[in-house]
Design an enzyme around this catalytic site. Structure first.
Site, PDB file in Angstrom:
ATOM      1  N   HIS A  52       0.854  -1.184   0.000  1.00 31.34           N
ATOM      2  CA  HIS A  52       0.000   0.000   0.000  1.00 31.34           C
ATOM      3  C   HIS A  52       0.891   1.235   0.000  1.00 31.34           C
ATOM      4  CE1 HIS A  52      -3.866  -1.960   1.806  1.00 31.34           C
ATOM      5  NE2 HIS A  52      -3.372  -2.661   0.801  1.00 31.34           N
ATOM      6  N   GLU A  54       1.128   3.706   2.009  1.00 28.13           N
ATOM      7  CA  GLU A  54       1.724   4.006   3.312  1.00 28.13           C
ATOM      8  C   GLU A  54       2.940   3.121   3.583  1.00 28.13           C
ATOM      9  OE1 GLU A  54      -2.829   4.304   4.046  1.00 28.13           O
ATOM     10  OE2 GLU A  54      -1.493   3.266   2.671  1.00 28.13           O
ATOM     11  N   CYS A  82      -5.931   1.830   6.206  1.00 30.62           N
ATOM     12  CA  CYS A  82      -6.609   0.597   6.592  1.00 30.62           C
ATOM     13  C   CYS A  82      -5.962   0.057   7.881  1.00 30.62           C
ATOM     14  CB  CYS A  82      -6.499  -0.440   5.472  1.00 30.62           C
ATOM     15  SG  CYS A  82      -4.818  -1.085   5.221  1.00 30.62           S
ATOM     16  N   CYS A  85      -2.198  -0.797   7.470  1.00 28.31           N
ATOM     17  CA  CYS A  85      -1.339   0.385   7.435  1.00 28.31           C
ATOM     18  C   CYS A  85      -1.302   1.079   8.790  1.00 28.31           C
ATOM     19  CB  CYS A  85      -1.785   1.327   6.328  1.00 28.31           C
ATOM     20  SG  CYS A  85      -1.481   0.625   4.683  1.00 28.31           S
TER      21      CYS A  85
END
Length: 148
Positions: A52, A54, A82, A85
């Protein structure tokens, strides 16, 4: 630079993700007023569900600073983090998270759950949502509309 300027950097990275066929989310990690890590969603290209924006930004900053902790850093991300993360943010000890659009399906900073407010966890980043939210949300809407 201010929060909006750093979020614009994250938006540029989100556009890069979209160009690569990935969900358009971008992130920058800022320490001492300068970007030390950047990332965009790339789980398809990396064949890695943890890629992701992040986590990519955190990994880049760790390499750049030769450290795994960022106690004075701010993470700017175009979409609410999420749960995965959020966990990475906790472990990296990031002080502040600024996000653009809320995520009503997987958001872990208040939309679905609020892991950052969970007192039983050992780290608590300051959270600020809604910075350039309309632009961040529009990019996601356009991406998904084009795929339908």
């Amino acid at each position: 630079m201010n929060d909006e300027a750093f979020m614009r950097c994250a938006l540029a990275l989100a556009r890069r993700a979209a160009q690569e066929g990935e969900v358009p989310v971008g992130a920058v990690l800022v320490c001492g007023g300068r970007v030390v890590g950047e990332g965009w969603n790339r789980p398809i290209a990396a064949r890695d569900p943890t890629s992701h924006a992040e986590t990519e930004a955190i990994r880049a900053a760790a390499r750049a600073l030769d450290n795994y902790r960022f106690a004075d850093a701010t993470l700017y991300v175009t979409l609410e983090p999420c749960a995965m993360c959020a966990g990475a943010i906790f472990h990296a000890r990031i002080a502040r998270v600024v996000f653009g659009a809320p995520d009503p399906k997987t958001g872990a900073a208040g939309s679905v759950v609020d892991l950052f407010a969970e007192r039983r966890l050992n780290h608590h980043a300051r959270i600020e949502g809604g910075v350039l939210a309309d632009e961040c949300a529009a990019l996601l809407r356009e991406f998904f509309a084009a795929r339908r």
